[in-house]
Design an enzyme around this catalytic site. Structure first.
Site, PDB file in Angstrom:
ATOM      1  N   SER A   1      18.439 -40.896  10.684  1.00 51.03           N
ATOM      2  CA  SER A   1      18.287 -41.490  12.016  1.00 51.03           C
ATOM      3  C   SER A   1      19.577 -42.101  12.550  1.00 51.03           C
ATOM      4  O   SER A   1      19.872 -41.983  13.738  1.00 51.03           O
ATOM      5  CB  SER A   1      17.169 -42.540  12.005  1.00 51.03           C
ATOM      6  OG  SER A   1      17.459 -43.582  11.083  1.00 51.03           O
TER       7      SER A   1
ATOM      8  N   LEU B   1      20.847 -28.489  -2.310  1.00 54.38           N
ATOM      9  CA  LEU B   1      19.628 -27.885  -1.770  1.00 54.38           C
ATOM     10  C   LEU B   1      19.749 -26.370  -1.615  1.00 54.38           C
ATOM     11  O   LEU B   1      19.226 -25.785  -0.665  1.00 54.38           O
ATOM     12  CB  LEU B   1      19.240 -28.530  -0.425  1.00 54.38           C
ATOM     13  CG  LEU B   1      19.048 -30.053  -0.444  1.00 54.38           C
ATOM     14  CD1 LEU B   1      18.655 -30.550   0.938  1.00 54.38           C
ATOM     15  CD2 LEU B   1      18.022 -30.466  -1.485  1.00 54.38           C
TER      16      LEU B   1
ATOM     17  N   GLU C   1       0.820  -1.205   0.000  1.00 47.60           N
ATOM     18  CA  GLU C   1       0.000   0.000   0.000  1.00 47.60           C
ATOM     19  C   GLU C   1       0.857   1.260   0.000  1.00 47.60           C
ATOM     20  O   GLU C   1       0.559   2.239  -0.706  1.00 47.60           O
ATOM     21  CB  GLU C   1      -0.925   0.002   1.223  1.00 47.60           C
ATOM     22  CG  GLU C   1      -1.925  -1.132   1.242  1.00 47.60           C
ATOM     23  CD  GLU C   1      -1.443  -2.357   1.984  1.00 47.60           C
ATOM     24  OE1 GLU C   1      -2.257  -3.026   2.625  1.00 47.60           O
ATOM     25  OE2 GLU C   1      -0.210  -2.648   1.925  1.00 47.60           O
TER      26      GLU C   1
ATOM     27  N   GLY D   1      12.968 -38.380  -0.008  1.00 47.77           N
ATOM     28  CA  GLY D   1      12.443 -39.326  -0.981  1.00 47.77           C
ATOM     29  C   GLY D   1      11.057 -39.866  -0.679  1.00 47.77           C
ATOM     30  O   GLY D   1      10.294 -39.332   0.132  1.00 47.77           O
TER      31      GLY D   1
ATOM     32  N   LEU E   1       9.904 -40.785   3.017  1.00 46.14           N
ATOM     33  CA  LEU E   1       9.591 -39.603   3.814  1.00 46.14           C
ATOM     34  C   LEU E   1       8.321 -38.945   3.302  1.00 46.14           C
ATOM     35  O   LEU E   1       7.459 -38.523   4.088  1.00 46.14           O
ATOM     36  CB  LEU E   1      10.757 -38.621   3.770  1.00 46.14           C
ATOM     37  CG  LEU E   1      10.547 -37.275   4.461  1.00 46.14           C
ATOM     38  CD1 LEU E   1      10.165 -37.458   5.922  1.00 46.14           C
ATOM     39  CD2 LEU E   1      11.799 -36.408   4.336  1.00 46.14           C
TER      40      LEU E   1
ATOM     41  N   ARG F   1      20.121 -21.719  -6.870  1.00 51.94           N
ATOM     42  CA  ARG F   1      21.165 -21.327  -7.814  1.00 51.94           C
ATOM     43  C   ARG F   1      20.605 -20.734  -9.096  1.00 51.94           C
ATOM     44  O   ARG F   1      21.357 -20.238  -9.926  1.00 51.94           O
ATOM     45  CB  ARG F   1      22.039 -22.547  -8.140  1.00 51.94           C
ATOM     46  CG  ARG F   1      22.708 -23.151  -6.905  1.00 51.94           C
ATOM     47  CD  ARG F   1      23.650 -24.278  -7.260  1.00 51.94           C
ATOM     48  NE  ARG F   1      23.003 -25.417  -7.869  1.00 51.94           N
ATOM     49  CZ  ARG F   1      22.341 -26.361  -7.211  1.00 51.94           C
ATOM     50  NH1 ARG F   1      22.196 -26.261  -5.885  1.00 51.94           N
ATOM     51  NH2 ARG F   1      21.806 -27.380  -7.842  1.00 51.94           N
TER      52      ARG F   1
ATOM     53  N   ALA G   1      12.620 -42.702  -9.148  1.00 50.92           N
ATOM     54  CA  ALA G   1      13.966 -43.164  -9.510  1.00 50.92           C
ATOM     55  C   ALA G   1      13.852 -44.505 -10.205  1.00 50.92           C
ATOM     56  O   ALA G   1      12.886 -45.257 -10.006  1.00 50.92           O
ATOM     57  CB  ALA G   1      14.853 -43.277  -8.277  1.00 50.92           C
TER      58      ALA G   1
ATOM     59  N   GLU H   1      11.679 -32.328  -0.311  1.00 44.72           N
ATOM     60  CA  GLU H   1      11.975 -32.795  -1.657  1.00 44.72           C
ATOM     61  C   GLU H   1      12.251 -34.300  -1.694  1.00 44.72           C
ATOM     62  O   GLU H   1      12.998 -34.787  -2.532  1.00 44.72           O
ATOM     63  CB  GLU H   1      13.152 -31.996  -2.238  1.00 44.72           C
ATOM     64  CG  GLU H   1      12.848 -30.510  -2.375  1.00 44.72           C
ATOM     65  CD  GLU H   1      13.816 -29.768  -3.290  1.00 44.72           C
ATOM     66  OE1 GLU H   1      14.591 -30.433  -4.000  1.00 44.72           O
ATOM     67  OE2 GLU H   1      13.790 -28.530  -3.285  1.00 44.72           O
TER      68      GLU H   1
END
Length: 373
Positions: free
Chosen positions: A231, A212, A60, A306, A309, A215, A170, A304
């Site tokens: 883990s 990650l 504004e 795999g 997850l 770029r 994949a 992102e």
């Protein structure tokens, strides 16, 4: 309450322009919302602007500055209800009143406790306020993280996956597979710029060795932190993530509480912040991970992969937005499922499409939002 006056077709046209302007702030304003503003006097646009940088003037104010004295008597079209609090900048509601704006049409109501109330302030000052024009789902779609955080006080989680037409990410387990082209890659980098953090599972971090970082596209005002769920603390010390570790783009690794102490020290020496959390059905307790993410000051997370997850986050209803990049190829039965081994059990009725599919070269991006009551 705002005036009970319906927006006209002209109102909707100018409001759409405000929405388009708002999107120019992607990657520069978070955790603030994207906001655009158009000022119109007697059918003529006399000023417009958008929130360009976190801590900088709001949309504004930018539009009012552009309009100068022509703002007096104007109608302001704002994609989000003008704020009503003193933060890094003064209240936009008061700025509109002081400039002589006589009518304000806004798309979405402000969901935040500290900044809401701008429409009421405008009305108290004799300014006609029309809105919110957009319904709840449309309003959330423009600033999903902002709305989610204001309502729930937990990190907003979006899931991004590039998949083949047969739902694979994949060619086989542990085999990095480029599915999408350069145009889609640039789209993903632009996407990253608007999030506080990028998240991947440990298997993806080891097999793909991603950086990650952003770029391509806009340089984010604050580079996203990089998060890895690992883990057993097996992320290599020479992982590409550590080559770009800075204070502004840190690496945080979440491990099990019983992970080997020597491995934890190794990761810390490599430059990671290490966060042991309790175990959960998918390896780590995702709720505990997100609680730590919140404590780190990270309000929006782009996962992102795999597949394991991704499936766990969806199964626990922790994904608020889904970005799918569909590549025109198939990988067959040996390919890795996009949503893990439990994909057949996922409930997709909670998601609705947002906007139109977008073409990036030969690839197509589709977006889905979780519906809210």
């Amino acid at each position: 309450m705002p005036d009970a006056v319906e927006a006209t077709s002209e109102d909707l046209r100018h409001l759409e322009r405000a929405r388009t302007l708002a999107r120019r702030g992607w990657g520069q304003v978070h955790p603030n919302p994207l906001v655009g503003c158009v000022l119109v006097t007697e059918g003529e646009v006399v000023g417009e602007g958008f929130h360009q940088a976190f801590g900088g003037p709001h949309a504004e104010v930018v539009a009012l500055t552009a309009a100068g004295p022509r703002a007096e008597g104007a109608t302001a079209y704002v994609s989000l209800e003008p704020c009503d609090h003193h933060g890094k900048t003064p209240p936009c509601s008061r700025a509109l009143v002081e400039a002589g704006v006589v009518r304000v049409v806004y798309g979405a109501a402000d969901p935040s406790a500290d900044a809401a109330g701008g429409a009421a302030t405008l009305q108290d000052a004799g300014v006609t306020a029309v809105g919110p024009v957009w319904g709840p789902a449309e309003a959330r779609a423009e600033n999903p993280a902002f709305h989610h955080v204001a309502r729930h006080g937990t990190p907003f989680v979006a899931l991004k996956l590039a998949t083949s037409l047969d739902g694979r990410i994949a060619a086989r387990p542990g085999a990095p597979t480029r599915l999408t082209g350069r145009e889609a890659e640039r789209s993903v980098h632009r996407l990253r710029a608007g999030f506080d953090a990028i998240l991947v599972g440990g298997g993806t971090a080891r097999s793909d060795d991603p950086r990650l970082t952003v770029r391509h596209g806009p340089d984010p005002v604050r580079p996203p932190a990089r998060l890895v769920l690992d883990s057993r603390a097996r992320l290599p010390s020479d992982a590409a993530l550590f080559a770009d570790t800075t204070a502004s783009a840190p690496v945080h690794v979440f491990t099990a509480r019983d992970a080997d102490e020597g491995e934890l020290e190794r990761l810390e020496a490599a430059g990671a912040g290490v966060h042991p959390v309790k175990a959960g059905p998918s390896g780590l307790d995702l709720g505990a991970v997100l609680e730590d993410v919140w404590e780190l000051g990270l309000r929006s997370v782009l996962c992102e992969g795999g597949g394991r997850l991704a499936g766990a986050l969806l199964d626990e209803a922790r994904v608020q937005r889904l970005y799918l990049y569909l590549a025109p190829r198939t990988l067959g039965e040996d390919g890795v499922p996009a949503f893990g081994p439990a994909a057949d059990a996922l409930d997709w009725t909670a998601f609705r499409p947002v906007g139109d599919p977008a073409l990036h070269g030969r690839d197509v991006r589709v977006v889905y939002d979780r519906t809210e009551a």
